[in-house]
Design an enzyme around this catalytic site. Sequence first.
Site, PDB file in Angstrom:
ATOM      1  CB  THR A 123      26.506  44.518  37.578  1.00 61.10           C
ATOM      2  OG1 THR A 123      26.342  44.991  39.163  1.00 61.10           O
ATOM      3  CG2 THR A 123      27.797  44.915  37.280  1.00 61.10           C
ATOM      4  CG  PHE A 165      30.741  42.410  34.380  1.00 60.64           C
ATOM      5  CD1 PHE A 165      31.171  42.023  34.813  1.00 60.64           C
ATOM      6  CD2 PHE A 165      29.294  42.401  34.130  1.00 60.64           C
ATOM      7  CE1 PHE A 165      31.349  42.113  36.571  1.00 60.64           C
ATOM      8  CE2 PHE A 165      28.745  41.366  35.995  1.00 60.64           C
ATOM      9  CZ  PHE A 165      29.580  41.956  36.781  1.00 60.64           C
TER      10      PHE A 165
END
Length: 287
Positions: free
Chosen positions: A174, A176
């Site tokens: 992921t 960010f």
Amino acid sequence: MTGRQKIAYQGEPGANSHIACRDVYPDFEAVPFRTFEECFTALEDGTVGLAMIPVENSTAGRVADIHHLLPNSAVHIIGEYFLPVRHQLLGLPQATMDDLKTVHSHPQALAQCRNAIRGLGLTAVPAADTAGSAREVAEWGDVTKAAVASRLAAEEYGLRVLHADLEDEEHNTTRFLILSNERLRAASGVGPIVTTLVFKVRNMPAALYKALGGFATNGVNMTKLESCMISGEFVATQFLADVEGSPEDPAVERAFAELAFFADYRILGVYRASRYRERYSQLPQGS
């Protein structure tokens, strides 16, 4: 502790966003908020100094809410962080795999484990976030219910890992964005730079083609281009883009000058590229 020493994240203690906060800013107080909107509000009013917000995942794609919130906020992107995500199937200490019937988690987490969940014969139930699902499983006390969450969440809520590393893809990561209410921009020349911008093309033939042409002719690499509707209007679309380089670089400066002829744009952040980019940019095609 002042707001400047606090960093906001969406979710509950033990969420992957919480882990990202601890990884990058271990000396900051990580403050949980129920929604992304509340994170942005806390940042804008000075309750916190920073926010750690997920924008996309290598398996499940973009986090749609953020692409709506970013263009309309007054915050600034000052950095990025790539977190390899390892999802654990968590249940009560006395539960076994044979007991389980449903698995609860954030839709993104469920999507990242879709094949594994199907293979285990479990029913996926969407919830607000990963760590919150772990807390609820602990509170329910029902051995038929499990959560997809982190090992940190298991520690937080006294659960047991029933199936480790549930994610479908080993590369599950992921990205960010680190947000600030201060306009902090990385200086040109300090290393690889990413510039994130939002733009809306004018209502004219081939406007998007012409708007992007300046980046091509000046040799500026655009690593992301995503569209998002404006106020639900089918005829009004704006674009969120990442380009390599700083607006201070001559080639990027020329590309933005050409963009201005065909679109209204705003720069959301100029920041150092994560070293993670160097690692995967060197992989052979097909990896």
